[in-house]
Design an enzyme around this catalytic site. Structure first.
Site, PDB file in Angstrom:
ATOM      1  N   CYS A   1     -25.107  -9.774  51.246  1.00 12.97           N
ATOM      2  CA  CYS A   1     -24.931 -10.996  50.454  1.00 12.97           C
ATOM      3  C   CYS A   1     -25.599 -12.159  51.166  1.00 12.97           C
ATOM      4  O   CYS A   1     -26.138 -12.019  52.269  1.00 12.97           O
ATOM      5  CB  CYS A   1     -23.455 -11.291  50.222  1.00 12.97           C
ATOM      6  SG  CYS A   1     -22.568 -11.706  51.740  1.00 12.97           S
TER       7      CYS A   1
ATOM      8  N   CYS B   1     -24.459 -12.977  54.705  1.00 12.46           N
ATOM      9  CA  CYS B   1     -25.091 -12.168  55.755  1.00 12.46           C
ATOM     10  C   CYS B   1     -26.399 -12.816  56.191  1.00 12.46           C
ATOM     11  O   CYS B   1     -26.686 -12.916  57.388  1.00 12.46           O
ATOM     12  CB  CYS B   1     -25.370 -10.751  55.250  1.00 12.46           C
ATOM     13  SG  CYS B   1     -23.926  -9.879  54.627  1.00 12.46           S
TER      14      CYS B   1
ATOM     15  N   ASP C   1     -62.034 -32.668  42.792  1.00 10.26           N
ATOM     16  CA  ASP C   1     -63.359 -32.858  43.365  1.00 10.26           C
ATOM     17  C   ASP C   1     -64.377 -32.335  42.360  1.00 10.26           C
ATOM     18  O   ASP C   1     -64.126 -31.339  41.673  1.00 10.26           O
ATOM     19  CB  ASP C   1     -63.468 -32.100  44.683  1.00 10.26           C
ATOM     20  CG  ASP C   1     -64.825 -32.267  45.317  1.00 10.26           C
ATOM     21  OD1 ASP C   1     -65.219 -33.421  45.552  1.00 10.26           O
ATOM     22  OD2 ASP C   1     -65.500 -31.258  45.573  1.00 10.26           O
TER      23      ASP C   1
ATOM     24  N   ASP D   1     -62.974 -27.465  47.110  1.00 12.26           N
ATOM     25  CA  ASP D   1     -63.531 -26.165  47.483  1.00 12.26           C
ATOM     26  C   ASP D   1     -63.041 -25.686  48.840  1.00 12.26           C
ATOM     27  O   ASP D   1     -63.433 -24.628  49.305  1.00 12.26           O
ATOM     28  CB  ASP D   1     -65.065 -26.193  47.454  1.00 12.26           C
ATOM     29  CG  ASP D   1     -65.644 -27.234  48.408  1.00 12.26           C
ATOM     30  OD1 ASP D   1     -64.888 -27.744  49.255  1.00 12.26           O
ATOM     31  OD2 ASP D   1     -66.845 -27.535  48.290  1.00 12.26           O
TER      32      ASP D   1
ATOM     33  N   ASP E   1     -63.471 -30.618  51.645  1.00 16.47           N
ATOM     34  CA  ASP E   1     -62.257 -31.287  51.180  1.00 16.47           C
ATOM     35  C   ASP E   1     -61.033 -30.965  52.023  1.00 16.47           C
ATOM     36  O   ASP E   1     -59.924 -31.351  51.666  1.00 16.47           O
ATOM     37  CB  ASP E   1     -61.965 -30.881  49.722  1.00 16.47           C
ATOM     38  CG  ASP E   1     -63.143 -31.171  48.810  1.00 16.47           C
ATOM     39  OD1 ASP E   1     -63.728 -32.253  48.948  1.00 16.47           O
ATOM     40  OD2 ASP E   1     -63.490 -30.312  47.986  1.00 16.47           O
TER      41      ASP E   1
END
Length: 853
Positions: A15, A18, A533, A737, A741
């Site tokens: 669960c 845990c 861009d 790209d 950038d």
């Protein structure tokens, strides 16, 4: 500090509590900087300082918390190991490999046994370590496939749960029939008590009376023998079907933790012990004026229903990771290699960079490479989502895992093993699925204290019923205690976020969208402004020369285009800019001589310069030419005209004199207009960012439907632009790209890099689009929004279930309707709560992009 990261498979978690226990233990371990444990995937992502701790210490920490790590073992032979003076150097070298827990070498047998973390250590890494120690493996190491290991483990879990559920279910049915016989043999007073005792008793009473009339018409059946029979047949359910609950409870007690097992173990153990005392010593109850009722059927039914829930949950969770298994399944098993003029089939793990690999029609491309011979069309849909096969010729890149369709070709291997595009994609998706979204923090905080609070509420319910409840008070109090413990479910809270992330990130990968983390996905769903861009994002990123407008010589004749290209290409040959590649391509196509260049210099955002044949040659932007007040003459008008036609004009300058204007056009992607329209339709503000002149940038923006343009932006200024928009209180996604950038991608709230199937390792981005299609940005936004809605739905129902279920189990409705909730019904509700969350997450598998029919 040497920082490392490892993903450990955790075993024994039942669960969310845990997961919280393991996470706390790892977070507090020496040398660990951060740890995130994902209950749905059963994995822990740990960042640590490998100078302070080791993987073996991390595993020891997990085991100290009462859980275990799923390790794999591989044994392999090492040539001439028995001649070595010592195996210590070999063991030390192997121990340095990431993910190795233990390495033991045996000189007598020349065998080495290695315990390792699946998915972290590779066969190639082990072989390199052996070679570094001065030895050689006798045969290629066959390390276990982590994805296949996980699939087999999931199948084994389903089989085990199915067997244990079958036994518990059969016993539950028999015990229910026996209990109905006991119910029908009670006195009228006791029957009335049973009818108002709980809802299940009220429903079953008429059936119990008919069953007694059918099986024991003479009334000779001894109820005590029925009780003893029920006590005996319930033992296998306790010892085998439900053993995981009691082992978990005992482990929790030893490590002073509490989880789902504690609630189920204590609840069913209390019911069984109560029933056993009523069976062995019924006089204790009759002396106190209480009915000696037994609840063996409740114990068996509770365990059966919880096992059924876990069985269905395990099968459903298996479907949440189908996408990653499909991706991993694309890997070819063998490769048809051409070595020394001979063709042979070898294991794909044995292929090395530089090998020539033959790909036949209908065959799967085994490794990444470059086509050296032949022509074909390759189906890349499984990696990129592109439905149409892509033509491949000599010089083109192909990606391992894609499917060859018609022709045959030969490729030269470039990237193999973990360096291949497919392996990187699988690794990125697995890493994303091992992370947590910020929205999960609330659920984690609740889960960490959930079980102790529930136990406290169960004890409180027992005390209240025992003190002020109606007679038989002990019976009512015991049932209230057991029902509260059984109905409480931290599992639903723990599954709410990770199961949705599993399906969402896996579905994204199917469409060529790689999301690096749950945090990135959550941030993406909140973005309201998108910066695009221009070059390589809105456009193809493959510019070509369209016009050359030359100045006139002193004799009145124009300078030839070949001469212009000679000067321009000679200086641009040292540049990496896309426009430089366009000029070089035009020069080569016209077979123009390219001269050597000296004193080359790149001027950011302005152009390049260098010395060619003792002349100073410059290729600069129109803006920079005007900043320097160079005499453009009529060429300035030509440059403005070309810019207005969405072309990028560059100025060629020789010895400070304008030589020509070269117009370069980068074709707009066919899908860019559609993608921008979809983004705007979703209420997103779209801004185009470009280094081009205002006229050129506005022409492109108008063509694709963008209203807001920021032109003449230098690469270093893009991050500042992102920061400026963020200061306006807007959450920003930057799409580029991933090369020029990178600073802007890192600065944005979400960086989205457009790459290709062979270039996906974009460290600065949160999202990578494998396909160069801007519509992938729309799909990423839609999928992020849909995933976050699913997570919020899951969390809402998980919280509501517990907020409403626990008080009802404690008996708040009894004063109004006169019944208590049965523990059996509570166990069914608990099982359904977890299953419903997983099933709701699986609805994401039906997601389709906006333009998919």
């Amino acid at each position: 500090m040497s920082r490392a990261r490892i993903v450990l498979p955790i075993e024994g978690m039942s669960c969310a509590s845990c997961a919280a226990t393991v996470q706390d233990a790892l977070s507090n371990a020496d040398g660990v900087t951060s740890a995130a444990v994902n209950y749905a995937t059963a994995k822990a992502a740990v960042d640590y300082d490998d100078a302070q701790t080791h993987v073996a210490e991390l595993i020891k920490t997990v085991r100290g918390a009462g859980y275990d790590c799923g390790l794999a073992t591989v044994a392999f032979a090492v040539t001439d190991l028995h001649y070595a003076p010592s195996v210590a150097p070999l063991e030390r070298e192997l121990a340095r490999v990431k993910g190795i827990v233990r390495a033991v070498a045996n000189q007598a047998t020349e065998m080495v046994t290695v315990d390792y973390v699946p998915g972290v250590t590779t066969a190639e890494a082990l072989e390199r370590a052996v070679a570094a120690a001065g030895f050689q493996v006798a045969a290629p190491i066959a390390a276990e496939d982590p994805v296949e290991r996980e699939r087999l483990a999931r199948a084994r879990e389903v089989r085990t749960l199915a067997g244990r559920f079958a036994l518990a279910a059969v016993v539950a049915v028999v015990a229910m029939l026996g209990s109905m016989l006991l119910m029908a043999t009670r006195s009228l007073t006791t029957m009335e008590t049973a009818k108002r005792f709980d809802l299940l008793g009220r429903l079953l009473m008429p059936s119990a009376e008919r069953l007694r009339a059918l099986l024991d018409p003479g009334g000779r059946l001894d109820p005590e023998w029925v009780k003893w029979g029920l006590a005996v047949i319930t033992v296998p359910v306790i010892l085998w079907s439900g053993q995981q609950f009691y082992r978990g409870t005992w482990s929790g007690l030893k490590h002073r933790t509490a989880d789902m097992n504690t609630l189920i173990g204590v609840g069913t153990a209390a019911a069984y012990l109560y029933s056993l005392v009523a069976t062995v010593a019924p006089g204790l109850f009759t002396q106190a004026g209480l009915p000696a009722d037994v609840y063996y059927e409740a114990v068996a039914a509770i365990i059966a229903l919880i096992l059924l829930g876990r069985l269905l949950e395990a099968r459903a969770k298996g479907r949440t990771s189908e996408a990653i298994r499909r991706l991993a399944g694309l890997k070819a098993k063998t490769a048809h290699v051409l070595r020394d003029g001979r063709e042979s089939d070898i294991a794909v793990e044995a292929v090395v960079p530089g090998d020539l690999v033959v790909v036949k029609p209908g065959g799967r491309v085994s490794v990444d490479g470059v086509v050296t011979e032949g022509v074909s069309a390759v189906d890349e849909s499984m990696l990129t989502g592109e439905p149409m096969p892509v033509a491949k010729r000599i010089g083109d890149h192909v990606t391992g895992g894609t499917l060859n369709t018609t022709g045959s070709f030969t490729l030269r291997a470039t990237r193999v093993g973990k360096d291949s595009a497919l392996a990187q994609i699988v690794q990125l998706v697995e890493d994303a699925q091992a992370t947590k979204a910020p929205i999960q923090r609330v659920a984690d905080q609740v889960a960490s204290v959930f079980v102790p609070i529930v136990i406290a509420l169960g004890i409180a319910a027992f005390v209240v019923w025992f003190d002020v409840g109606p007679e038989p008070a002990l019976l009512f109090a015991t049932v209230a205690l057991v029902t509260v413990l059984i109905i409480a479910c931290p599992c639903a809270l723990g599954l709410a976020t990770p199961t949705a992330l599993l399906v969402g990130t896996g579905k994204a990968a199917e469409y060529g969208i790689l999301i690096r983390s749950g945090e990135g996905l959550e941030k993406l769903s909140r973005v309201r402004t998108v910066l695009l861009d221009k070059t390589g994002t809105i456009t193809e990123g493959q510019p070509a020369v369209t016009h050359i407008v030359s100045a006139k010589k002193s004799d009145g004749t124009p300078i030839s285009s070949a001469e212009v290209l000679k000067w321009a290409a000679s200086v641009e040959q040292r540049s990496e800019h896309p426009l430089a590649h366009a000029i070089l391509k035009a020069a080569r196509d016209k077979q123009v001589e390219i001269l050597p260049v000296d004193k080359f210099a790149a001027m950011e955002g302005r152009g390049v310069r260098g010395t060619v044949d003792r002349r100073i040659v410059e290729v600069i932007s129109l803006r920079h030419a005007r900043e320097r007040s160079l005499e453009l003459g009529t060429l300035g008008q030509d440059a403005d005209r070309l810019a207005a036609q969405a072309r990028s004009p560059v100025i060629v300058v020789v010895n400070n004199t304008i030589c020509a204007v070269i117009a370069i056009s980068d074709p707009i992607r066919p899908t860019s207009h559609e993608a921008v329209a979809h983004l705007k339709r979703r209420g997103l503000t779209v801004i185009m960012v470009s280094g081009d002149s205002r006229k050129g940038a506005e022409a492109v923006a108008k063509e694709v439907g963008i209203d807001e343009v920021v032109p003449e932006v230098l690469p270093s200024q893009k991050a500042d632009l992102v920061r400026k928009v963020q200061k306006q209180g807007r959450r920003v996604a930057m799409v580029g790209d991933g090369i020029n950038d990178a600073p802007a991608l890192a600065q944005a709230d979400v960086g989205i890099a457009i790459g290709t199937g062979t270039d996906i390792a974009m460290e600065a981005s949160d999202v990578t689009l494998v396909r160069g299609d801007l519509r992938g940005v729309v799909t990423a936004f839609d999928l992020a929004g849909r995933t976050m809605r699913t997570i919020r739905q899951n969390l809402f129902w998980a919280f509501i279930y517990n907020v409403l279920g626990i008080p009802i189990a404690a008996g708040v409705l009894y004063p109004f309707v006169g019944v208590l909730l049965s523990p059996v019904i509570a166990s069914a509700a608990m099982a359904w709560s977890s299953l419903s969350v997983v099933l709701n997450s699986l609805t994401l598998r039906r997601f389709k992009p906006a333009w998919a029919s």
